[in-house]
Design an enzyme around this catalytic site. Structure first.
Site, short mmCIF file in Angstrom:
data_model
loop_
_atom_site.label_atom_id
_atom_site.label_comp_id
_atom_site.label_asym_id
_atom_site.label_seq_id
_atom_site.Cartn_x
_atom_site.Cartn_y
_atom_site.Cartn_z
N CYS A 1 7.79 -5.02 2.74
CA CYS A 1 6.68 -5.13 3.68
C CYS A 1 6.84 -4.13 4.82
O CYS A 1 7.91 -3.61 5.05
CB CYS A 1 6.63 -6.49 4.37
SG CYS A 1 7.09 -7.86 3.36
N THR A 2 5.76 -3.95 5.54
CA THR A 2 5.80 -3.24 6.81
C THR A 2 5.21 -4.19 7.85
O THR A 2 4.11 -4.68 7.65
CB THR A 2 4.93 -1.97 6.75
OG1 THR A 2 5.41 -1.15 5.67
CG2 THR A 2 5.02 -1.19 8.05
#
Ligand SMILES: *[C@@H]1O[C@H](CO)[C@@H](O)[C@H](O)[C@H]1NC(C)=O
Ligand SMILES: *[C@@H]1O[C@H](CO)[C@@H](O)[C@H](O)[C@H]1NC(C)=O
Ligand SMILES: *[C@@H]1O[C@H](CO)[C@@H](O)[C@H](O)[C@H]1NC(C)=O
Ligand SMILES: *[C@@H]1O[C@H](CO)[C@@H](O)[C@H](O)[C@H]1NC(C)=O
EC number: 3.5.1.23
Length: 364
Positions: A121-122
């Site tokens: 994820c970011t």
């Protein structure tokens, strides 16, 4: 080679439209006053076909590894024996999902474990002088495009209510009882990112299977904090101190200035805390899947482009709209991006969008 996969910081992407926007995410209510085994009945009844489809993809993947079908056989025999060792209310919720969907219990458990292990994820928390925002972006690791595609129909927004009042809201996958991202309106926002670390990515999970069960699943902790913590400080303490099955990053945002942090976790404890600090000019913190004090893997550097775009946006220019632009810029947006969530704590707002990344686009 890379130039066609990267691009200048996007602008004007919001409201979501065009080829990177697959569709909006629908809302469902989960009533916490119901017994755990009944909480997911309405949602799973509606999403049953998509869930069966997803489980079949996991089965195919397992059978590709072990063609005899023995792996799934093992899953069907052994994982149901372990479901009762999961903490309350997770075991009853998972059993309820298996009963409603008709999917073998072991495979529902596998689905719930699978995404503990395979996500990237970011996440960004940013602050202007009025609001606190968090933005989260969920990808599936490696080239599991099939999985990523099959997950898209399962993306749902959930409103968890008790006594007809919202307790927290989350974007999640139907059939998955832990949480990856969510908001406690007006109090805090939280997301979890996976941390690949030598101190035991999968060892804890193996230990749990073998019977040593003192650590908590990361997504169960995320859910438990969203459900039960009543302040930023309480959330921070629990996220920093609860023993986990695997390392993780927690990205937390509160409702006061300076309340935004990345907690870098080993299985046992918090090993680093990076906080928003206006005095140092640090008005946002950003986490992908690498320790912030180390260089990211050069083949998977989503951090530098995301930071560059945040810097270009500036603190004055930051809003949910411009945050969406940052996460729409390749390679922060890539083939594995499943959804983008925008949250604003002061307004209690959570919005999510299912994403596509048309060619040319980084495979991860
Ligand atoms: C991605 O993962 C799947 C199953 O975990 C594996 O079969 C495949 O080879 C992996 N692909 C890459 C590029 O690592
Ligand atoms: C629950 O709240 C909604 C509005 O938030 C209201 O319309 C509804 O009547 C309430 N239901 C009950 C059973 O109190
Ligand atoms: C901010 O959070 C605290 C709990 O940490 C809560 O008591 C307070 O009411 C919240 N403030 C606002 C403006 O919602
Ligand atoms: C963004 O700005 C910060 C603070 O000025 C700086 O440390 C960082 O190197 C910049 N990053 C990029 C990629 O521009």
């Amino acid at each position: 080679i890379y130039s066609q996969y990267t691009e200048d910081c996007r602008t004007g992407m919001y409201p979501p439209n065009g080829p990177t926007f697959r569709g909006a995410v629908s809302w469902y209510t989960v009533d916490l006053n119901l017994p755990p085994s009944k909480r997911w009945t309405a949602l799973i009844t509606e999403k049953k076909a998509d869930l069966v489809n997803m489980i079949q993809a996991i089965r195919d993947l397992a059978n590709a590894f072990v063609p005899s079908g023995r792996l799934i056989e093992l899953v069907d025999i052994t994982l149901p024996l372990m479901v009762d060792t999961l903490p309350h209310p997770f075991s009853d919720e998972i059993k309820g999902i298996a009963a409603v969907s008709g999917i073998p219990l072991g495979e529902v458990v596998l689905f719930n474990i699978f995404y503990e292990v395979f996500t990237v994820c970011t996440s960004i928390v940013a602050e202007d002088d009025k609001v606190k925002m968090i933005l989260h972006h969920w990808d599936v690791k490696n080239k599991s495009w099939i999985i990523s595609e099959k997950l898209k129909p399962l993306v749902v927004n959930l409103d968890f209510k008790r006594n007809n009042q919202t307790v927290f809201k989350s974007t999640n996958f139907a059939g998955y009882v832990g949480m990856l991202t969510g908001i406690k309106p007006h109090i805090f926002t939280l997301t979890m990112n996976e941390r690949f670390s030598l101190d035991g990515g999968y060892i804890g999970i193996l230990e749990w299977i073998l019977g040593k069960r003192d650590g908590m699943w990361m997504s169960f902790l995320t859910r438990s904090v969203l459900e039960n913590a009543n302040s930023y400080e309480e959330a921070k303490t629990r996220l920093a101190q609860t023993k986990l099955l695997a390392p993780a990053y927690f990205i937390l945002g509160g409702n006061q200035t300076g309340q935004g942090c990345i907690i870098t976790r080993s299985r046992l404890l918090s090993i680093d805390l990076l906080e928003i600090d206006q005095k140092l000019g640090r008005w946002f913190v950003l986490e992908t899947n690498y320790d912030h004090w180390e260089e990211p893997l050069f083949l998977d550097d989503r951090r530098t482009p995301a930071m560059k775009c945040m810097n270009q946006t500036t603190q004055k220019g930051i809003s949910l709209k411009t945050m969406y632009d940052v996460l729409s810029t390749k390679p922060v947006l890539n083939k594995l991006t499943t959804y983008t969530t925008l949250m604003q704590v002061s307004e209690g707002k959570l919005e999510s969008y299912i994403r596509d990344c048309p060619n040319p686009c980084m495979p991860w």
